[in-house]
Enzyme design. Structure first.
Site, short mmCIF file in Angstrom:
data_model
loop_
_atom_site.label_atom_id
_atom_site.label_comp_id
_atom_site.label_asym_id
_atom_site.label_seq_id
_atom_site.Cartn_x
_atom_site.Cartn_y
_atom_site.Cartn_z
N LYS A 171 0.86 -1.18 0.00
CA LYS A 171 0.00 0.00 0.00
C LYS A 171 0.90 1.22 0.00
CE LYS A 171 -4.06 -1.27 -0.47
NZ LYS A 171 -5.06 -0.66 -1.37
N ASP A 199 0.09 -0.53 -4.80
CA ASP A 199 -1.23 0.07 -5.04
C ASP A 199 -1.24 1.47 -4.43
OD1 ASP A 199 -3.87 0.69 -5.32
OD2 ASP A 199 -4.64 -0.97 -4.12
N GLU A 225 -0.57 -0.21 -9.44
CA GLU A 225 -2.04 -0.14 -9.44
C GLU A 225 -2.54 1.24 -9.04
OE1 GLU A 225 -4.02 -3.53 -7.68
OE2 GLU A 225 -5.45 -2.25 -6.66
N GLU A 251 -10.73 -1.08 -10.59
CA GLU A 251 -11.71 -1.38 -9.54
C GLU A 251 -12.75 -0.27 -9.44
OE1 GLU A 251 -8.43 -1.13 -6.52
OE2 GLU A 251 -10.02 -0.32 -5.29
N ASP A 274 -13.79 -5.42 -10.40
CA ASP A 274 -14.16 -6.24 -9.23
C ASP A 274 -15.50 -6.88 -9.56
OD1 ASP A 274 -13.47 -6.05 -5.86
OD2 ASP A 274 -15.24 -7.06 -6.62
N HIS A 301 -9.85 -7.34 -9.35
CA HIS A 301 -9.71 -6.81 -8.00
C HIS A 301 -10.60 -7.63 -7.09
CE1 HIS A 301 -11.15 -3.98 -4.78
NE2 HIS A 301 -9.87 -3.67 -4.75
N GLU A 334 -6.27 -11.81 -6.13
CA GLU A 334 -5.90 -10.94 -5.02
C GLU A 334 -6.48 -11.55 -3.74
OE1 GLU A 334 -7.34 -6.91 -5.36
OE2 GLU A 334 -6.17 -6.28 -3.61
#
Ligand code: CA
Length: 382
Positions: A171, A199, A225, A251, A274, A301, A334
């Protein structure tokens, strides 16, 4: 088989230790679990993805106040007809966001009901399995109060390797220089055999992304991402060829019509719809077909509860690698490892992770059963 009732359970569980990402703090794990009850008493379940800061009540209100009334008495097998009609009814006030997010959970519940009725997993109903298990990458690395970074992230990464993961996603989005230092430190600690991703949750401008991509080229990330805002087609197109790594997003793109625009522009290397937000099985299969037509990868996602995870595995099983070849680019799932009080309890631990891979559930429907006592425990609207 006719539909008797459509229920939207708003579920919420406070996190013992809140965590943050580039857009703010997450205090709860929430979701909307959709139940389609058939006239014979059988039910199908689906999920509407709930992002960390998303109030689940919005998608639930869409289902209860808009979609449900048009579904009662309909045949579950008219799932695509209902998808198109519901999407069209909501067009003047929908087209994306919670409108499609809500429709996704409804669609997954319908497919689960169809699968349970026929005694087949959804993957078989959608054309069959290209794979029986999927390589998982760990999503985690959220920031918590009182921790030290990158030291704590390196510990976390080593924990995932020990668990069997060969890929993981950091992250990031906490400032370009901070991110560069952080990613370099984690890469140095885990080595180049680990598939490493980052991401950014839409933290940066095009200019910031350029600085970051050029500085991080030696780190050989698998993909970057959501570097930019989720609407910025032109920005993604501009940064895409600045790196040998893949540029990913999706996403926050909803429905085939929106994905078509991104693909036509050649804006991304990897599309990440997603299943529980971009349109459910019915729509995401079409999105996958458009990606395939543009010879472009789709790696979904996944950030929901076990219901969303099981449904996503059914979907991923049906995706051809793009392009197909003897040893194609391996498909990924994921697998969120961040705190979630009901992720696997809700499906009676029905998803199996072994040696870095998650098995595609083979039981009917989405392949898992919802634990009603767990659903009731966290439900705040029934
Ligand atoms: Ca993300």
């Amino acid at each position: 088989m006719k539909i008797k009732e459509v229920k939207a359970y708003v579920i919420k569980a406070p996190l013992e230790e809140p965590f943050s990402f580039s857009q703010g703090w997450v205090y709860n794990r929430s979701s909307v679990i959709v139940e389609v009850v058939c006239q014979d008493g059988e039910s199908g379940f689906g999920e509407c993805l709930c992002h960390g800061m998303q109030p689940p009540e919005v998608a639930a209100a869409f289902i209860e106040n808009c979609y449900a009334q048009y579904m009662i008495g309909r045949d579950i097998f008219d799932v695509e007809v209902m998808w198109e009609q519901l999407y069209n009814i909501a067009r003047p006030f929908g087209q994306q966001g919670a409108a499609v997010n809500a429709l996704s959970g409804v669609d997954i519940a319908l497919w689960d009901a169809i699968g349970k009725h026929l005694g087949k997993p959804v993957s078989k109903l959608l054309g069959g399995n290209f794979r029986e298990s999927v390589k998982a990458y760990a999503t985690g690395f959220y920031r918590k109060k009182g921790r030290r970074y990158p030291d704590d992230a390196i510990e976390e990464a080593k924990g995932y390797i020990k668990k069997g993961f060969r890929g993981m996603k950091l992250k990031t989005g906490f400032g370009v220089d901070t991110d560069i230092e952080y990613i370099k430190a984690v890469r140095e600690a885990v080595g180049y055999d680990v598939m490493l991703m980052a991401d950014f949750n839409s933290a940066y401008s095009q200019a910031e992304a350029r600085r970051l991509l050029l500085a991080l080229e030696p780190e050989k990330l698998e993909f970057y991402e959501e570097l930019l805002a989720p609407e910025d087609i032109a920005g993604y197109k501009a940064i895409r060829n600045l790196t040998g790594s893949y540029i990913a997003a999706g996403e926050e793109i909803f429905g085939k019509i929106a994905f078509k625009d991104w693909l036509a522009e050649g804006a991304l290397d990897i599309y990440q719809p997603d299943l529980c937000s971009s349109g459910g099985f019915t729509e995401c299969k079409k999105i996958a077909a458009i990606c395939q037509a543009y010879n472009t990868m789709l790696i979904p996602h996944v950030w929901g509860s076990g219901v969303g995870l099981a449904a996503s595995l059914q979907f991923i099983a049906t995706l051809p690698s793009t392009p197909l070849r003897d040893k194609p680019q391996e498909m990924l799932v994921e697998y969120d490892q961040s705190s979630h009080p009901f992720r696997l309890d809700l499906i009676n631990d029905g998803v199996r992770f072994t040696d870095g891979y998650v098995e595609v559930p083979t039981a009917p429907g989405i392949g898992v059963e919802v634990n009603r006592s767990v659903l009731e425990k966290y439900c705040v609207n029934k």
